[in-house]
Scaffold this active site. Structure first.
Site, PDB file in Angstrom:
ATOM      1  N   LYS A   1     -20.268  36.886 -74.890  1.00  0.00           N
ATOM      2  CA  LYS A   1     -20.725  36.217 -73.634  1.00  0.00           C
ATOM      3  C   LYS A   1     -22.005  37.037 -73.115  1.00  0.00           C
ATOM      4  O   LYS A   1     -22.732  36.199 -72.280  1.00  0.00           O
ATOM      5  CB  LYS A   1     -19.558  36.210 -72.738  1.00  0.00           C
TER       6      LYS A   1
ATOM      7  N   ASN B   1     -20.498  25.206 -74.253  1.00  0.00           N
ATOM      8  CA  ASN B   1     -19.049  25.650 -73.738  1.00  0.00           C
ATOM      9  C   ASN B   1     -17.902  26.313 -74.886  1.00  0.00           C
ATOM     10  O   ASN B   1     -16.715  26.422 -74.578  1.00  0.00           O
ATOM     11  CB  ASN B   1     -18.349  24.736 -72.695  1.00  0.00           C
TER      12      ASN B   1
ATOM     13  N   TYR C   1     -15.140  39.988 -76.966  1.00  0.00           N
ATOM     14  CA  TYR C   1     -15.345  38.863 -76.225  1.00  0.00           C
ATOM     15  C   TYR C   1     -16.574  39.108 -75.227  1.00  0.00           C
ATOM     16  O   TYR C   1     -17.499  38.356 -75.312  1.00  0.00           O
ATOM     17  CB  TYR C   1     -14.293  38.598 -75.649  1.00  0.00           C
TER      18      TYR C   1
ATOM     19  N   SER D   1     -19.003  34.324 -69.209  1.00  0.00           N
ATOM     20  CA  SER D   1     -17.820  34.900 -68.748  1.00  0.00           C
ATOM     21  C   SER D   1     -18.735  36.120 -67.656  1.00  0.00           C
ATOM     22  O   SER D   1     -19.498  36.811 -67.905  1.00  0.00           O
ATOM     23  CB  SER D   1     -16.939  35.493 -69.456  1.00  0.00           C
TER      24      SER D   1
END
Length: 174
Positions: A87, A18, A83, A70
């Site tokens: 993910k 995580n 980002y 995500s």
């Protein structure tokens, strides 16, 4: 890992990946340093940690690997392209690990999280006051709801689930 092994006399058989950071930045302004930082934390740290644990999990014929990804990793990102790419890489790492190691009792899954009230999402939520309107449930997720999904994937109740991405996003479809 050495501290864990010394304290418990064994390596963990459950890994929750995580670690994550985000950065809101226009695509044309993202530089190599930005990309490296995002990928180092969001992807590579999880990749390397899993590498260190996988042999032990295989030998024990039991392991659970759960990556917190995500919704951006599935849809792409606006002002968070790097980002979203990091993910997406996690989701595909999970699928690949599942293909390689499920036969040894090591299950690997991802949770694609939508907007949850955390320190990381605070800036995005404050910047866009109407963002909640994009969520069919008309609310943000809670950290406890992510923890419940993780707990399920660690339990015997999920013993036939591997290579999957659970969407935890209040009903957001696109």
């Amino acid at each position: 890992l050495k501290k864990v092994q010394n304290k418990f006399n064994k390596l963990p058989d459950i890994f929750i990946g995580n670690a994550g950071i985000s950065q809101i930045k226009d695509f044309k302004k993202i530089n190599l340093r930005d990309i490296k930082k995002i990928f180092e934390i969001n992807f590579f740290s999880n990749f390397y940690f899993t590498q260190k644990l996988i042999t032990n999990m295989m030998q024990n014929k039991f392991g659970r690997i759960i990556f917190i990804s995500s919704i951006g990793g599935q849809w792409g990102g606006v002002n968070q392209v790097h980002y979203a790419a990091s993910k997406a890489a996690l989701i595909n790492l999970s699928r690949s690990l599942s293909k390689l190691y499920s036969k040894f009792g090591v299950l690997s899954n991802s949770i694609a999280v939508g907007l949850v009230k955390t320190k990381m999402s605070k800036k995005e939520i404050l910047k866009n006051k109407k963002i909640k309107l994009n969520i069919p449930m008309q609310r943000f997720g809670e950290k406890e709801e992510i923890a419940d999904a993780v707990s399920f994937l660690c339990s015997k109740k999920s013993s036939y689930i591997t290579g999957q991405t659970i969407n935890l996003n209040g009903g957001m479809l696109s």
